[in-house]
Scaffold this motif. Structure first.
Motif, PDB file in Angstrom:
ATOM      1  N   GLN A   1     128.362  48.885  38.469  1.00 38.34           N
ATOM      2  CA  GLN A   1     128.257  50.239  37.928  1.00 38.34           C
ATOM      3  C   GLN A   1     127.071  50.978  38.536  1.00 38.34           C
ATOM      4  OE1 GLN A   1     127.015  50.615  33.769  1.00 38.34           O
ATOM      5  NE2 GLN A   1     128.774  51.975  33.426  1.00 38.34           N
ATOM      6  N   LEU A   2     125.934  50.310  38.620  1.00 39.23           N
ATOM      7  CA  LEU A   2     124.737  50.940  39.185  1.00 39.23           C
ATOM      8  C   LEU A   2     124.885  51.154  40.693  1.00 39.23           C
ATOM      9  CD1 LEU A   2     121.876  49.102  37.234  1.00 39.23           C
ATOM     10  CD2 LEU A   2     122.806  51.408  36.846  1.00 39.23           C
ATOM     11  N   GLN A   3     125.581  50.248  41.370  1.00 41.24           N
ATOM     12  CA  GLN A   3     125.821  50.439  42.803  1.00 41.24           C
ATOM     13  C   GLN A   3     126.712  51.657  43.057  1.00 41.24           C
ATOM     14  OE1 GLN A   3     127.246  46.456  43.273  1.00 41.24           O
ATOM     15  NE2 GLN A   3     125.437  45.755  44.390  1.00 41.24           N
TER      16      GLN A   3
ATOM     17  N   GLY B   1     131.133  60.204  57.681  1.00 40.31           N
ATOM     18  CA  GLY B   1     130.748  58.899  58.183  1.00 40.31           C
ATOM     19  C   GLY B   1     130.041  58.072  57.123  1.00 40.31           C
ATOM     20  N   HIS B   2     129.197  58.721  56.339  1.00 42.73           N
ATOM     21  CA  HIS B   2     128.485  58.021  55.273  1.00 42.73           C
ATOM     22  C   HIS B   2     129.462  57.564  54.187  1.00 42.73           C
ATOM     23  CE1 HIS B   2     124.485  57.011  53.723  1.00 42.73           C
ATOM     24  NE2 HIS B   2     125.009  57.209  52.520  1.00 42.73           N
ATOM     25  N   ARG B   3     130.424  58.432  53.885  1.00 45.81           N
ATOM     26  CA  ARG B   3     131.440  58.073  52.878  1.00 45.81           C
ATOM     27  C   ARG B   3     132.213  56.830  53.303  1.00 45.81           C
ATOM     28  NH1 ARG B   3     136.852  58.702  52.512  1.00 45.81           N
ATOM     29  NH2 ARG B   3     136.920  59.847  54.480  1.00 45.81           N
ATOM     30  N   LEU B   4     132.617  56.785  54.557  1.00 52.16           N
ATOM     31  CA  LEU B   4     133.378  55.637  55.054  1.00 52.16           C
ATOM     32  C   LEU B   4     132.529  54.363  55.044  1.00 52.16           C
ATOM     33  CD1 LEU B   4     135.262  57.318  58.048  1.00 52.16           C
ATOM     34  CD2 LEU B   4     136.202  56.658  55.824  1.00 52.16           C
TER      35      LEU B   4
ATOM     36  N   ALA C   1     131.324  49.069  52.451  1.00 55.26           N
ATOM     37  CA  ALA C   1     130.366  48.213  51.759  1.00 55.26           C
ATOM     38  C   ALA C   1     130.840  47.871  50.354  1.00 55.26           C
ATOM     39  CB  ALA C   1     129.001  48.906  51.701  1.00 55.26           C
ATOM     40  N   ARG C   2     131.442  48.847  49.698  1.00 54.58           N
ATOM     41  CA  ARG C   2     131.968  48.620  48.340  1.00 54.58           C
ATOM     42  C   ARG C   2     133.087  47.587  48.367  1.00 54.58           C
ATOM     43  NH1 ARG C   2     135.618  50.934  44.405  1.00 54.58           N
ATOM     44  NH2 ARG C   2     134.534  51.418  42.443  1.00 54.58           N
TER      45      ARG C   2
ATOM     46  N   HIS D   1     133.580  39.781  47.728  1.00 53.40           N
ATOM     47  CA  HIS D   1     132.618  38.724  47.425  1.00 53.40           C
ATOM     48  C   HIS D   1     132.741  38.310  45.961  1.00 53.40           C
ATOM     49  CE1 HIS D   1     128.222  37.153  48.044  1.00 53.40           C
ATOM     50  NE2 HIS D   1     129.091  36.204  47.745  1.00 53.40           N
ATOM     51  N   ILE D   2     132.796  39.291  45.078  1.00 53.79           N
ATOM     52  CA  ILE D   2     132.942  39.018  43.646  1.00 53.79           C
ATOM     53  C   ILE D   2     134.275  38.331  43.367  1.00 53.79           C
ATOM     54  CG2 ILE D   2     133.225  40.110  41.381  1.00 53.79           C
ATOM     55  CD1 ILE D   2     131.239  42.264  42.329  1.00 53.79           C
TER      56      ILE D   2
END
Length: 417
Positions: free
Chosen positions: A252-254, A275-278, A283-284, A290-291
């Motif tokens: 949530q904080l991420q 570019g930042h959005r992508l 990363a998300r 991973h989770i």
């Protein structure tokens, strides 16, 4: 133009842009609930001058609503044959409907004369859509934490790890920044300076929580005795719920940090927003995977424990069902957690075999084995009787023959005498 709306899909949500009346008409006709897209925030990407003034008037003349992409809303992408751009990755289309009618929107082939044809503005709109998607997940996580009644701060305070202690403070700082953003409509340099070091603490806490879940899975794997397995599975119920809550809070904080980042880039360097959005999206997705890997390992161990317990229910009529019950609670909790984060997973629970059912099954097997034994004994007895009868018959014939010969011999002797 009147009665025209533009649809933009980024794979997570659907933006509906146009005259407010037309947009509302379309949403009603499709039965979709929506949120305000916040087009007014795009004014900053145009700078100043005549072009900015014209863009501002176009923004003011249009309304934008955002719809979370669900199976129902995703079907509209196919229904209206939205065209995906290989360059932007967006699916877009323009629909036109007759005046005064709720239904009847059709695909409109001509390109719209709109500010949305501007690549920078389109990318900015996509950035806002990404923020709304993440805020939707944040709201769902809030509901999740309330539902499981887990106080994340209490869990974190109970730990001695310094990073976990800092996590509580980081949460307060990010929430404050989100409140300022909501009031001001932007994230300035001062607000951003307060939170820009937060991701490190959040990542450390997430890693710690994942290690705890891995440790629980490892404990289950090492238990062979049903008593030890029952105690470990019961302990896992509460521990897993707590660490899932911590993971949910981290996520949530991420997402909140990503929302703040996109606003900061939109305010400072709008040409870099896409570019930042992508990058944030990639990363998300890595975090989700991973989770997912860690929690799926845990689910596999819980299901294996339930399987082991089910094979020993006859000898352990109380502890075996308890293991299965604990396993099902954990698996159900992980499934709910996955749903809130948008992780696809299949729920698999194990039904506890009751002692009576196992006993009946054992009895039936015994009876089946016994019946086979009785049949074999019966067959053997019959064969023995047959053989005995045959032997008896042969003995009887032999005795009668010997008696007859003896009588004959006696009669011969009597005549000679």
């Amino acid at each position: 133009m009147d009665n025209e709306i533009q649809l933009i899909s980024d794979g997570d949500g659907l933006a509906v842009i146009g005259n407010a009346t037309d947009v509302d008409r379309f949403l009603v006709s499709e039965g979709l609930s929506s949120k305000d897209l916040g087009l007014q925030r795009l004014k900053s990407v145009f700078g100043t001058g005549a072009a900015a003034a014209q863009a501002g008037s176009e923004i003011a003349a249009n309304s934008g609503r955002w719809v979370k992409l669900t199976p129902k809303s995703a079907a509209l992408v196919k229904k209206y044959r939205l065209r995906e751009s290989s360059k932007t990755g967006f699916s877009t289309g323009v629909l036109k409907g007759p005046k005064g009618q709720i239904k009847g929107f059709v695909e409109f082939a001509k390109a719209p004369r709109s500010f949305l044809t501007n690549p920078v503005v389109l990318a900015s709109a996509a950035g806002i859509m990404a923020q709304l998607a993440m805020q939707q997940t944040m709201d769902e996580i809030t509901d999740y934490l309330v539902t499981i009644d887990e106080k994340v701060d209490d869990v974190l305070r109970a730990q001695k790890d310094t990073a976990l202690a800092r996590m509580i403070g980081v949460g307060f700082v990010i929430e404050e920044a989100m409140t300022i953003r909501e009031k001001r409509g932007r994230v300035d340099e001062i607000t951003w300076s307060k939170v820009q070091t937060a991701p490190t603490t959040i990542a450390e806490t997430q890693a710690y929580a994942l290690r705890q879940l891995d440790a629980i899975a490892g404990k289950l794997e090492g238990k062979g005795k049903i008593g030890d397995l029952a105690a470990t599975a019961k302990e896992a119920e509460s521990m897993v719920r707590e660490w899932l809550a911590v993971l949910a809070r981290c996520f949530q904080l991420q997402d909140a940090m990503a929302v703040l980042e996109l606003d900061r880039v939109l305010d400072a360097s709008p040409e870099e927003l896409d570019g930042h959005r992508l990058g944030l999206k990639a990363a998300r997705q890595d975090r989700l995977e991973h989770i997912s890997r860690s929690t799926e390992r845990l689910v596999a161990r819980m299901n294996a424990a339930a399987g082991t317990a089910n094979t020993k229910v006859l000898l352990h009529p109380t502890k075996s069902p308890a293991v299965v019950q604990s396993s099902n609670h954990v698996v159900s909790g992980v499934h709910d957690f996955h749903g809130r984060l948008g992780i696809e997973s299949g729920r698999q629970s194990s039904d506890a075999r009751r002692w009576v059912e196992a006993a009946v099954e054992a009895r039936d097997k015994a009876l089946e084995t016994g019946a086979k034994g009785v049949d074999a004994a019966r067959n053997l007895g019959n064969e023995t009787l047959d053989r005995a009868s045959s032997v008896k018959g042969k003995l009887s014939i032999g005795i009668a023959e010997r008696a007859r010969r003896r009588r004959g011999h006696e009669e011969e002797c009597h005549e000679e005498g």
